[in-house]
Design a protein around this motif. Sequence first.
Motif: not given
Length: 195
Positions: A115-120
């Motif tokens: 699972v890859i998620t951009p952190i904003n």
Amino acid sequence: MLRKLGTLAVLISLGALLVLLQEINLSAPHTQLPEQYGEPDYYVENASLSRFGAQGQRLQTLDAVQVTHYPEKDLALFETPLLHHYTQQGQIWRVVAKRAKYLGEDEIYLEDKVVITPINPNSVYLPEFLTQRLWINSANNTAQTPDPVSFISPNGKTTGQGLDIQLNTGLAHILQTVQGNYLPPKVKAIQDNQP
């Protein structure tokens, strides 16, 4: 004299018993030794690693339940990795998987429930891309897979084959066979409020 020798023998026996009891209490390493990559030279449990660039900028942090290194192939295997990838533009990506391999100075391969998620920090919404294998290259700041991928958002799900993410810009492309199911925000709000 015999009494001193008897006392010495008892002390040696007691010491040997204590050493044996300590060894029984130690848990065996999770890694089966040796592995298919040759004899490992070390393994570390509950590892936390950081990589920095030539100018001292943080590139990646990697936490893992276990790391095993194989010197013949210069290969490091990670169990249950949590990777944070940092770009020069300030973009941060969080990646989790069951296993990972450090393939060289710039490439990490992750596999099994990736699972890859951009952190904003300025957004409540964090999209997730799910796949079975993912290659992350820190030299060109890309994440790629040829495998099936799913993109989960608050209003639906998109699936397809293959993924290419430009980690610097946050631009993600699902490469082919793209399909999606979405609900307009008003319909979703009505569904969420139904008993």
